[in-house]
Write a protein that holds these residues in place. Sequence first.
Motif, mmCIF file in Angstrom:
data_model
loop_
_atom_site.group_PDB
_atom_site.id
_atom_site.type_symbol
_atom_site.label_atom_id
_atom_site.label_comp_id
_atom_site.label_asym_id
_atom_site.label_seq_id
_atom_site.Cartn_x
_atom_site.Cartn_y
_atom_site.Cartn_z
ATOM 1 N N SER A 10 -13.113 1.502 1.988
ATOM 2 C CA SER A 10 -12.063 0.649 1.432
ATOM 3 C C SER A 10 -11.609 1.069 0.044
ATOM 4 O O SER A 10 -12.403 1.559 -0.762
ATOM 5 N N THR A 11 -10.325 0.843 -0.220
ATOM 6 C CA THR A 11 -9.811 0.942 -1.586
ATOM 7 C C THR A 11 -9.993 -0.408 -2.299
ATOM 8 O O THR A 11 -9.515 -0.585 -3.406
ATOM 9 N N GLY A 12 -10.640 -1.366 -1.640
ATOM 10 C CA GLY A 12 -11.012 -2.612 -2.307
ATOM 11 C C GLY A 12 -10.757 -3.883 -1.524
ATOM 12 O O GLY A 12 -11.649 -4.723 -1.379
ATOM 13 N N ASN A 13 -9.552 -4.044 -1.008
ATOM 14 C CA ASN A 13 -9.246 -5.309 -0.338
ATOM 15 C C ASN A 13 -9.958 -5.466 1.001
ATOM 16 O O ASN A 13 -10.442 -6.562 1.329
ATOM 17 N N THR A 14 -10.013 -4.386 1.767
ATOM 18 C CA THR A 14 -10.723 -4.464 3.049
ATOM 19 C C THR A 14 -12.187 -4.821 2.800
ATOM 20 O O THR A 14 -12.776 -5.624 3.535
ATOM 21 N N SER A 15 -12.762 -4.252 1.751
ATOM 22 C CA SER A 15 -14.183 -4.516 1.485
ATOM 23 C C SER A 15 -14.407 -5.974 1.070
ATOM 24 O O SER A 15 -15.383 -6.602 1.495
ATOM 25 N N ASN A 59 -12.908 10.295 -2.320
ATOM 26 C CA ASN A 59 -11.791 9.355 -2.191
ATOM 27 C C ASN A 59 -11.883 8.525 -0.905
ATOM 28 O O ASN A 59 -12.826 8.669 -0.115
ATOM 29 N N PHE A 60 -10.895 7.665 -0.703
ATOM 30 C CA PHE A 60 -10.890 6.774 0.464
ATOM 31 C C PHE A 60 -10.936 7.559 1.769
ATOM 32 O O PHE A 60 -11.668 7.202 2.696
ATOM 33 N N ASP A 61 -10.146 8.640 1.856
ATOM 34 C CA ASP A 61 -10.060 9.386 3.116
ATOM 35 C C ASP A 61 -11.436 9.930 3.509
ATOM 36 O O ASP A 61 -11.811 9.914 4.680
ATOM 37 N N PRO A 120 4.480 -2.066 1.660
ATOM 38 C CA PRO A 120 3.755 -0.906 1.149
ATOM 39 C C PRO A 120 2.989 -0.212 2.281
ATOM 40 O O PRO A 120 2.548 -0.879 3.218
ATOM 41 N N VAL A 121 2.819 1.097 2.151
ATOM 42 C CA VAL A 121 2.075 1.851 3.167
ATOM 43 C C VAL A 121 0.944 2.636 2.502
ATOM 44 O O VAL A 121 1.170 3.366 1.543
ATOM 45 N N GLY A 122 -0.271 2.420 3.017
ATOM 46 C CA GLY A 122 -1.435 3.168 2.551
ATOM 47 C C GLY A 122 -2.049 3.892 3.728
ATOM 48 O O GLY A 122 -1.708 5.030 4.050
ATOM 49 N N ASN A 123 -2.930 3.185 4.427
ATOM 50 C CA ASN A 123 -3.546 3.752 5.634
ATOM 51 C C ASN A 123 -2.641 3.531 6.850
ATOM 52 O O ASN A 123 -2.970 3.938 7.947
ATOM 53 N N ALA A 124 -1.546 2.823 6.630
ATOM 54 C CA ALA A 124 -0.453 2.635 7.606
ATOM 55 C C ALA A 124 -0.759 1.661 8.739
ATOM 56 O O ALA A 124 -0.012 1.590 9.720
ATOM 57 N N GLY A 125 -1.817 0.877 8.587
ATOM 58 C CA GLY A 125 -2.140 -0.109 9.616
ATOM 59 C C GLY A 125 -1.215 -1.311 9.584
ATOM 60 O O GLY A 125 -0.759 -1.793 10.622
ATOM 61 N N ASN A 126 -0.885 -1.791 8.381
ATOM 62 C CA ASN A 126 -0.147 -3.051 8.300
ATOM 63 C C ASN A 126 1.281 -2.923 8.808
ATOM 64 O O ASN A 126 1.770 -3.800 9.527
ATOM 65 N N ILE A 127 1.954 -1.834 8.476
ATOM 66 C CA ILE A 127 3.330 -1.662 8.980
ATOM 67 C C ILE A 127 3.307 -1.594 10.510
ATOM 68 O O ILE A 127 4.180 -2.154 11.182
ATOM 69 N N THR A 164 -4.057 1.744 -6.761
ATOM 70 C CA THR A 164 -5.269 2.276 -6.109
ATOM 71 C C THR A 164 -5.423 1.801 -4.665
ATOM 72 O O THR A 164 -6.029 2.497 -3.858
ATOM 73 N N ALA A 165 -4.859 0.645 -4.343
ATOM 74 C CA ALA A 165 -4.987 0.126 -2.969
ATOM 75 C C ALA A 165 -4.381 1.078 -1.948
ATOM 76 O O ALA A 165 -4.832 1.135 -0.800
ATOM 77 N N ILE A 166 -3.346 1.839 -2.365
ATOM 78 C CA ILE A 166 -2.676 2.742 -1.414
ATOM 79 C C ILE A 166 -2.863 4.208 -1.825
ATOM 80 O O ILE A 166 -2.037 5.064 -1.528
ATOM 81 N N ARG A 167 -3.962 4.483 -2.487
ATOM 82 C CA ARG A 167 -4.283 5.865 -2.886
ATOM 83 C C ARG A 167 -4.953 6.553 -1.690
ATOM 84 O O ARG A 167 -6.160 6.727 -1.624
ATOM 85 N N ILE A 168 -4.147 6.920 -0.721
ATOM 86 C CA ILE A 168 -4.640 7.415 0.564
ATOM 87 C C ILE A 168 -3.813 8.635 0.969
ATOM 88 O O ILE A 168 -2.576 8.574 0.967
ATOM 89 N N GLY A 169 -4.486 9.739 1.307
ATOM 90 C CA GLY A 169 -3.764 10.985 1.571
ATOM 91 C C GLY A 169 -3.695 11.387 3.033
ATOM 92 O O GLY A 169 -3.025 12.360 3.383
ATOM 93 N N PRO A 184 -0.373 -4.220 -8.028
ATOM 94 C CA PRO A 184 0.587 -3.116 -8.116
ATOM 95 C C PRO A 184 1.012 -2.547 -6.753
ATOM 96 O O PRO A 184 2.212 -2.369 -6.510
ATOM 97 N N ALA A 185 0.060 -2.270 -5.859
ATOM 98 C CA ALA A 185 0.424 -1.679 -4.560
ATOM 99 C C ALA A 185 1.434 -2.544 -3.823
ATOM 100 O O ALA A 185 2.361 -2.043 -3.181
ATOM 101 N N SER A 186 1.270 -3.854 -3.917
ATOM 102 C CA SER A 186 2.186 -4.778 -3.248
ATOM 103 C C SER A 186 3.616 -4.558 -3.701
ATOM 104 O O SER A 186 4.564 -4.719 -2.932
ATOM 105 N N CYS A 187 3.752 -4.221 -4.989
ATOM 106 C CA CYS A 187 5.083 -4.140 -5.582
ATOM 107 C C CYS A 187 5.827 -2.875 -5.176
ATOM 108 O O CYS A 187 7.008 -2.715 -5.502
HETATM 109 N N1 F0G Z 1 -1.395 -3.285 -0.140
HETATM 110 C C1 F0G Z 1 -2.657 -3.580 -0.470
HETATM 111 C C2 F0G Z 1 -2.882 -4.588 -1.545
HETATM 112 C C3 F0G Z 1 -3.740 -2.954 0.198
HETATM 113 O O1 F0G Z 1 -4.975 -3.257 -0.142
HETATM 114 C C4 F0G Z 1 -3.458 -1.992 1.191
HETATM 115 C C5 F0G Z 1 -4.541 -1.305 1.890
HETATM 116 C C6 F0G Z 1 -2.121 -1.737 1.503
HETATM 117 C C7 F0G Z 1 -1.117 -2.394 0.813
HETATM 118 C C8 F0G Z 1 -1.728 -0.775 2.552
HETATM 119 O O2 F0G Z 1 -1.936 -1.262 3.831
HETATM 120 O O3 F0G Z 1 -3.424 0.530 4.612
HETATM 121 O O4 F0G Z 1 -2.406 -1.079 6.195
HETATM 122 O O5 F0G Z 1 -1.009 0.645 5.068
HETATM 123 N N2 F0G Z 1 -5.753 -1.381 1.542
HETATM 124 C C9 F0G Z 1 -6.865 -0.798 2.307
HETATM 125 C C10 F0G Z 1 -8.186 -1.268 1.754
HETATM 126 C C11 F0G Z 1 -6.763 0.655 2.553
HETATM 127 O O6 F0G Z 1 -9.197 -0.574 1.895
HETATM 128 O O7 F0G Z 1 -8.237 -2.368 1.204
HETATM 129 P P1 F0G Z 1 -2.218 -0.247 5.011
#
Ligand code: F0G
Length: 354
Positions: A84-89, A133-135, A185-192, A238-243, A287-290
């Motif tokens: 996790s980058t934090g929220n999942t954890s 890193n997260f990956d 926002p897109v990080g690991n791309a699950g939510n979109i 940092t929440a979306i610091r995913i490569g 920040p990632a949300s924004c």
């Molecule tokens: N915004 C926030 C606040 C997040 O914590 C995450 C992902 C995303 C956007 C991106 O969502 O990964 O589904 O594209 N956080 C993950 C975590 C990776 O470990 O908490 P996603």
Amino acid sequence: MNMWRGILNAYQDYLPITEATPQLTLHEGNTPLIPLETLSEKWGVEIHVKFEGANPTGSFKDRGMVMAVAKAKEAGSEHIICASTGNTSASAAAYGTRAGLHTIIVIPEGKIALGKLAQATILGADIYAIRGNFDQALDIVRNISASENITLVNSVNPYRLEGQKTAAFEVCDQLGSAPDILAIPVGNAGNISAYWKGFKEYHASQGTGLPQMRGFEAEGSAAIVRNQVIVNPETIATAIRIGNPASWELAVDAAHSSQGKIDEVSDAEILEAYQLLAQTEGIFAEPASCASIAGIKKQLATGEIAKDSKIVAVLTGNGLKDPTTAIEAVDVKPTVIESSEKALLDLLKSKSGA
Ligand code: F0G
């Protein structure tokens, strides 16, 4: 009174729930959809934000986690694990504890926001910080869950996306139909991917329509935009610091089949949107949300978003998750004064020039 009892209860007809599925809940979901009155007027569009920071652990992850943990419990699992980058954890720790499961968390050392670390710590998880890193953390936990009797609760667990799709149902119910554009926002791309699944399912059963899906990666971690894995992703968000996003193909499909786009925004644009949202609308998101707000601003300037569009921006996490960035983002610090009415009044008067 019709009390809200969480998403498993509210959306059981749309979720993989059986009689054996525990009714796990922290009363997640049912988050507010808030109109951005000032920014909408200024930008000539109708923007609403889905404030997922109002979930029990302060992010959208709770929707997916309650489903994944309930199914893990139903299957007789005693251990759950996530990178996790934090929220999942934070969410895994809360729902794991609630369900009586041993929760193992793997995070990138020094790269998770303070509030999230505090949550995982107090909620009683087993926490490991890797020098990586997260990956890399995700690779490690995927391999361990494949060989050991431990359930993976990252969004590659299909139950996560099932739970998270319920946010799209709520958006349609709150707005009366799907918006023209869903910015996220897109990080690991699950939510979109989860939102797109949700919009399609709700449209099939309720005729609510389909939005264009517009996802936003951070520029220093924009693997999908660049169409290449980023080995050393960087961003202030940092929440979306995913490569190397795990749901890469699903996200590309969501964007393409909805006539949307995966785009990128810079850290400067993210920080500007972060302060704009707080200081114009009174809404504090992490920040990632924004990235979603920054993305809307960017695509209004390029003309990719038309005036008068009805837009929902997903604010994925609460601003309190990352107090450090908030304090560092602005120069304003409290003015220290004597503890007296006069001291305060004198200052207020001198400021107003009275
Ligand atoms: N915004 C926030 C606040 C997040 O914590 C995450 C992902 C995303 C956007 C991106 O969502 O990964 O589904 O594209 N956080 C993950 C975590 C990776 O470990 O908490 P996603």
